[in-house]
Design an enzyme around this catalytic site. Structure first.
Site, PDB file in Angstrom:
ATOM      1  N   ASP A 146       0.805  -1.217   0.000  1.00 10.88           N
ATOM      2  CA  ASP A 146       0.000   0.000   0.000  1.00 10.88           C
ATOM      3  C   ASP A 146       0.834   1.261   0.000  1.00 10.88           C
ATOM      4  O   ASP A 146       0.305   2.352  -0.197  1.00 10.88           O
ATOM      5  CB  ASP A 146      -0.935   0.001   1.219  1.00 10.88           C
ATOM      6  CG  ASP A 146      -2.366  -0.258   0.804  1.00 10.88           C
ATOM      7  OD1 ASP A 146      -2.615  -0.344  -0.411  1.00 10.88           O
ATOM      8  OD2 ASP A 146      -3.225  -0.382   1.686  1.00 10.88           O
ATOM      9  N   ASP A 468     -12.394  -7.359   8.821  1.00 11.72           N
ATOM     10  CA  ASP A 468     -12.450  -8.816   8.970  1.00 11.72           C
ATOM     11  C   ASP A 468     -13.748  -9.244   9.658  1.00 11.72           C
ATOM     12  O   ASP A 468     -14.531 -10.029   9.122  1.00 11.72           O
ATOM     13  CB  ASP A 468     -11.229  -9.322   9.753  1.00 11.72           C
ATOM     14  CG  ASP A 468     -10.853  -8.436  10.939  1.00 11.72           C
ATOM     15  OD1 ASP A 468     -11.556  -7.439  11.187  1.00 11.72           O
ATOM     16  OD2 ASP A 468      -9.868  -8.752  11.622  1.00 11.72           O
TER      17      ASP A 468
HETATM   18  O1  LIG Z   1      -4.246   0.690   4.700  1.00  9.02           O
HETATM   19  C1  LIG Z   1      -3.801  -0.376   5.091  1.00  9.02           C
HETATM   20  C2  LIG Z   1      -3.699  -0.697   6.453  1.00  9.02           C
HETATM   21  C3  LIG Z   1      -3.186  -1.925   6.821  1.00  9.02           C
HETATM   22  N1  LIG Z   1      -2.769  -2.814   5.888  1.00  9.02           N
HETATM   23  C4  LIG Z   1      -2.197  -4.111   6.322  1.00  9.02           C
HETATM   24  O2  LIG Z   1      -3.075  -4.742   7.209  1.00  9.02           O
HETATM   25  C5  LIG Z   1      -2.353  -5.579   8.094  1.00  9.02           C
HETATM   26  C6  LIG Z   1      -2.824  -5.401   9.503  1.00  9.02           C
HETATM   27  O3  LIG Z   1      -2.430  -4.168  10.013  1.00  9.02           O
HETATM   28  P1  LIG Z   1      -1.825  -3.960  11.471  1.00  9.02           P
HETATM   29  O4  LIG Z   1      -1.504  -2.536  11.619  1.00  9.02           O
HETATM   30  O5  LIG Z   1      -0.780  -4.961  11.746  1.00  9.02           O
HETATM   31  O6  LIG Z   1      -3.082  -4.214  12.335  1.00  9.02           O
HETATM   32  P2  LIG Z   1      -3.362  -5.175  13.570  1.00  9.02           P
HETATM   33  O7  LIG Z   1      -3.818  -4.301  14.651  1.00  9.02           O
HETATM   34  O8  LIG Z   1      -2.305  -6.126  13.876  1.00  9.02           O
HETATM   35  O9  LIG Z   1      -4.572  -5.929  12.870  1.00  9.02           O
HETATM   36  C7  LIG Z   1      -5.576  -6.734  13.374  1.00  9.02           C
HETATM   37  O10 LIG Z   1      -6.816  -6.064  13.155  1.00  9.02           O
HETATM   38  C8  LIG Z   1      -7.094  -5.714  11.798  1.00  9.02           C
HETATM   39  C9  LIG Z   1      -8.440  -5.068  11.747  1.00  9.02           C
HETATM   40  O11 LIG Z   1      -8.444  -3.878  12.447  1.00  9.02           O
HETATM   41  C10 LIG Z   1      -7.036  -6.944  10.918  1.00  9.02           C
HETATM   42  O12 LIG Z   1      -7.167  -6.564   9.586  1.00  9.02           O
HETATM   43  C11 LIG Z   1      -5.718  -7.644  11.107  1.00  9.02           C
HETATM   44  O13 LIG Z   1      -5.629  -8.799  10.319  1.00  9.02           O
HETATM   45  C12 LIG Z   1      -5.543  -8.009  12.556  1.00  9.02           C
HETATM   46  O14 LIG Z   1      -4.308  -8.676  12.756  1.00  9.02           O
HETATM   47  C13 LIG Z   1      -0.879  -5.257   7.912  1.00  9.02           C
HETATM   48  O15 LIG Z   1      -0.264  -6.301   7.209  1.00  9.02           O
HETATM   49  C14 LIG Z   1      -0.922  -3.990   7.107  1.00  9.02           C
HETATM   50  O16 LIG Z   1       0.183  -3.881   6.279  1.00  9.02           O
HETATM   51  C15 LIG Z   1      -2.860  -2.510   4.552  1.00  9.02           C
HETATM   52  O17 LIG Z   1      -2.471  -3.305   3.711  1.00  9.02           O
HETATM   53  N2  LIG Z   1      -3.375  -1.303   4.184  1.00  9.02           N
END
Ligand SMILES: O=c1ccn([C@@H]2O[C@H](COP(=O)(O)OP(=O)(O)O[C@H]3O[C@H](CO)[C@@H](O)[C@H](O)[C@H]3O)[C@@H](O)[C@H]2O)c(=O)[nH]1
Ligand SMILES: [Mn+2]
Length: 754
Positions: A146, A468
């Site tokens: 992204d 999700d």
């Molecule tokens: O605009 C965006 C924002 C995030 N991501 C990806 O989404 C994933 C999850 O993001 P992260 O910041 O690690 O969030 P977490 O708090 O760990 O996420 C949890 O909560 C999210 C929902 O809020 C779910 O999508 C995730 O799978 C879940 O692990 C990462 O691989 C990011 O690179 C994108 O590709 N684009």
């Protein structure tokens, strides 16, 4: 597969967890009786208080405490869905059909910011899935970037070159964990593996891996990666590259085929909504649709590496079961983490979800879609109902204008909707990614989705930042089911934030996303039950999650009123000798025991119980409270709910504090203020109140409030320590500490003399 007597051997089994289920149901009856008595008691006290006098501290406090009880009771009722029928499953991958009968799998890996998500870790995730124990020609990996960062694109090319050696090595020696960083970090090589040939090969590959790491490091230091990065992160054209093609002739991999790998960065423009991760997932869904169009998709966050190469086969035990498969939308694996400290002070393990609640849902119609680590059926994401149900729409090319109206203006994509059989991937990739690049670039463009049903009916849904949960909820409402696969060896391992502020922000995002759904027309209690009446219990569970942030309200009430009344010698609970007291004691003990039972069943101990109680209390007064405000402000259009990326990097001092199990408040924002203030109010009230209680010999009357304050004090010790006693950089930031002291002083003063 059949046994010697020609009996059909199941690929998976499921059993109800006993005696947990029976105890849960008995406890339900007990708790229900006691909780009703508590509600009755507080309601009648409130009525007589209102009757007796004008507005006083006592009547206001009773009113809030009664409201808190009502909210707690409501949440408790909803939570019974999870406790009704928890199950546990086993899989038998050895009973799967032969390799050539297995379906293709697309793998989506999501990354969004190389500053917060270390490139080398992202590449390790890619490499770990390249080496999955599955026919390589059936694996098609898509990396979504992204940020559109050059460093990621260059690094993934390097990763692929290294993968040409890594994959054959893993397969030849049947390596157990195929994430190179972990493999080379692991000092214990077991007997059988340490044959001479293996040791030599390992050495050779290690040298390559180190060289690869060096190259990535150099890329990161290079000027291209930082210059103008912030600008391109928010604004860039779409870019799609077939990584395999770039590297095709560079090395000889012998008999081993290497999975294909495609880099995708969608178009982004400032000011145009891009719907965060859900938006990126939908782009991948379309691009992979015209390129590999595999019937199943594995979604992984960039920090979730594959820890067990057999996970695909495990998931296929469900997807290929002819009885279950027609209605099965996805198989969810738990999120498990590799960098949690010994006592897990921030409850990052998310035990309650992955080790308790999801097992309960699995006994109903399946767990919530949990962002990463799931294998979803592609066609379930196309807005359709399960096959064999009424009102299912069959996609039909003769009516292509209707398809385009829903799915957007790409002939190729509409064609992919009806194409069923597997076909030549290489032909597709050369057709679409090379000469006719525009046709696939268009799928990743900003305009593509306008006036289509993407994000609202099709693909991952945009209605909430917890895409999700929201998407999975709609799948369940449409009649799909899911299953939970929880093998003893973690299938995937990820990374948790190790600093308190990051943890709170992550929790705030989840809570805000959930609460958005609770307050929308998709509220599970109404929408869920009306769409799929056969699962009232499932809807209750979805509702419990959506309303989760409202726990902040009873926590606030129970964090202020009993204390202030205690300070003033006003009793809110029955005397310790009164029979009414018994009901309160039962409710309190029953919740504590239920929690303890679940902790122990998850293989954890009393320390986990304490940590969870503490974290839930603090989170309720911070992340959840701010999430509620965030959503309310959004409703009146003052602010938006954003997906603030979780930080996956940390400095040395932070890591050290985390490993020592010390709370790290460094960088904590204003969000912590309610928790720090209330912990001081509680402390003040406890000291002042206890003195009066003894002086006026009111122990009997005030015992409950005294006990409650002591309980809260025990839970809030790290906060108090961080405000008053600590001097290191991990203490509560001085400004915040000062504000807490001033505010709590004011509150105490007001109530003592007000
Ligand atoms: O605009 C965006 C924002 C995030 N991501 C990806 O989404 C994933 C999850 O993001 P992260 O910041 O690690 O969030 P977490 O708090 O760990 O996420 C949890 O909560 C999210 C929902 O809020 C779910 O999508 C995730 O799978 C879940 O692990 C990462 O691989 C990011 O690179 C994108 O590709 N684009
Ligand atoms: Mn994450």
């Amino acid at each position: 597969m059949r046994d010697n007597n020609n009996n059909y051997l199941p690929m998976h089994t499921c059993r109800v967890i006993e005696p947990t289920t029976t105890i849960n149901r008995l406890q339900f009856l007990l708790h229900l009786c006691a909780a009703s008595v508590v509600l009755y008691y507080h309601a009648s006290c409130l009525l007589s208080a209102i009757h007796l006098d004008r507005i006083s501290v006592a009547s206001v406090s009773l009113a809030f405490v009664f409201l808190a009880d009502v909210v707690l009771f409501f949440m408790w009722v909803l939570s019974q869905g999870f406790r009704y029928r928890p199950v546990s499953r086993s899989v038998f991958p050895e009973r799967l059909p032969d390799d050539d009968m297995l379906p293709d799998l697309d793998i989506f890996i999501m990354t969004a910011n190389p500053d917060k998500e270390p490139t080398i870790e992202v590449m390790n995730t890619v490499l770990s899935v390249m080496a999955l124990d599955y026919p390589s020609e059936k694996l098609h990996i898509y990396l979504s970037d992204d940020a559109g960062a050059d460093v990621t694109l260059h690094a993934v090319k390097e990763a692929y070159s290294f993968g040409r050696f890594w994959v054959p090595f893993c397969k030849r020696f049947a390596i157990g964990v195929r994430c190179p960083e972990v493999f080379f970090d692991d000092s214990k090589i077991n007997q059988q593996e340490s044959e001479k040939e293996f040791v030599q090969e390992r050495q050779k590959i290690k040298v390559m891996y180190d060289a690869f790491k060096k190259k990535v490091k150099k890329l990161k230091e290079g000027k291209d990666s930082t210059r103008g990065f912030e600008k391109t992160r928010h604004e860039h054209p779409s870019k799609i590259e077939n990584i395999r093609e770039v590297e095709t002739n560079s090395t000889d991999t012998g008999d081993f085929i290497i999975p294909s790998l495609v880099y995708v960065s969608r178009e982004k423009r400032k000011g145009v909504p891009h719907h965060f991760k859900a938006g990126a997932l939908n782009v991948l869904l379309r691009v992979s649709g015209v390129v590999s169009n595999s019937p199943y998709i594995l979604v992984l966050d960039c920090d979730m590496y594959s820890n067990d190469p057999s996970s695909v086969r495990q998931a296929m035990c469900f997807h290929l079961d002819s009885k279950l498969s027609p209605s099965l939308a996805f198989v969810q694996f738990p999120q498990e983490f590799y960098n949690i400290n010994k006592d897990d002070i921030y409850c990052a393990e998310l035990r309650i979800f992955f080790k308790t609640l999801w097992l309960g849902l699995d006994g109903l119609r399946g767990p919530v879609l949990s962002g990463t680590n799931f294998f979803v059926k592609r066609c379930a994401l196309y807005g359709n109902k399960p096959s064999g149900t009424s009102n299912r729409e069959e996609f039909n090319l003769e009516d292509i204008s209707r398809l385009k109206h829903k799915f957007g203006n790409s002939n190729e994509f509409c064609l992919s909707l009806v194409e069923k059989s597997s076909y030549d991937f290489d032909e597709k990739i050369t057709t679409y990614i090379n000469p006719q690049k525009d046709k696939v670039l268009m799928l990743a463009s900003l305009e593509y989705e306008s006036d289509t049903r993407w994000g609202d009916q099709i693909g991952f849904l945009y209605g909430s930042v917890v895409e999700d949960y929201f998407t999975g909820f709609h799948l369940h409402c449409r009649g799909w089911v899911s299953t939970y696969c929880f093998p003893s060896k973690p299938a995937f391992l990820g990374n948790v934030p190790i600093n308190f502020n990051d943890t709170l922000f992550q929790n705030k995002r989840w809570n805000a996303g959930l609460f958005e759904v609770a307050l929308s027309r998709h509220c599970p209690l109404i929408f869920g039950i009306s769409k799929n009446f056969n699962s009232v219990l499932q809807s209750m569970c979805y509702a419990w999650l959506a309303f989760w942030p409202v726990f902040s309200f009873p926590l606030l009430c129970y964090g202020i009123f009993p204390q202030l009344c205690f300070l003033n010698g006003i009793s809110l609970f029955p005397e310790i000798t009164s029979p009414w007291f018994g009901a309160f004691a039962v409710v309190f003990l029953s919740s504590c025991i239920q929690h303890l039972r679940e902790v122990v069943r998850s293989g954890r101990n009393f320390t986990t119980w304490c940590n969870e109680q503490r974290f839930w209390m603090i989170n309720g007064l911070t992340g959840q409270l701010f999430a509620v405000f965030n959503v309310l402000l959004k409703l009146i259009s003052i602010s938006a709910v954003n997906f603030d990326l979780t930080n996956k990097t940390a400095d040395k001092a932070q890591i050290e504090r985390y490993e020592n199990g010390v709370f790290d408040f460094e960088g904590c924002s204003l969000m912590l203020l309610p928790a720090t203030t209330l912990s001081l109010v509680n402390l003040g009230a406890l000291i002042g109140g206890a003195w009066q209680m003894i002086k006026f010999k009111a122990i009997n009357r005030l015992f409950a409030q005294f006990g409650l304050s002591c309980f809260i004090l025990a839970l809030s010790l790290p906060l108090i320590e961080g405000i008053i006693f600590r001097q290191d950089t991990g203490r509560v930031p001085p400004r915040l500490a000062m504000w807490s002291i001033v505010l709590s002083g004011l509150i105490l003063f007001m109530f003592m003399f007000g």
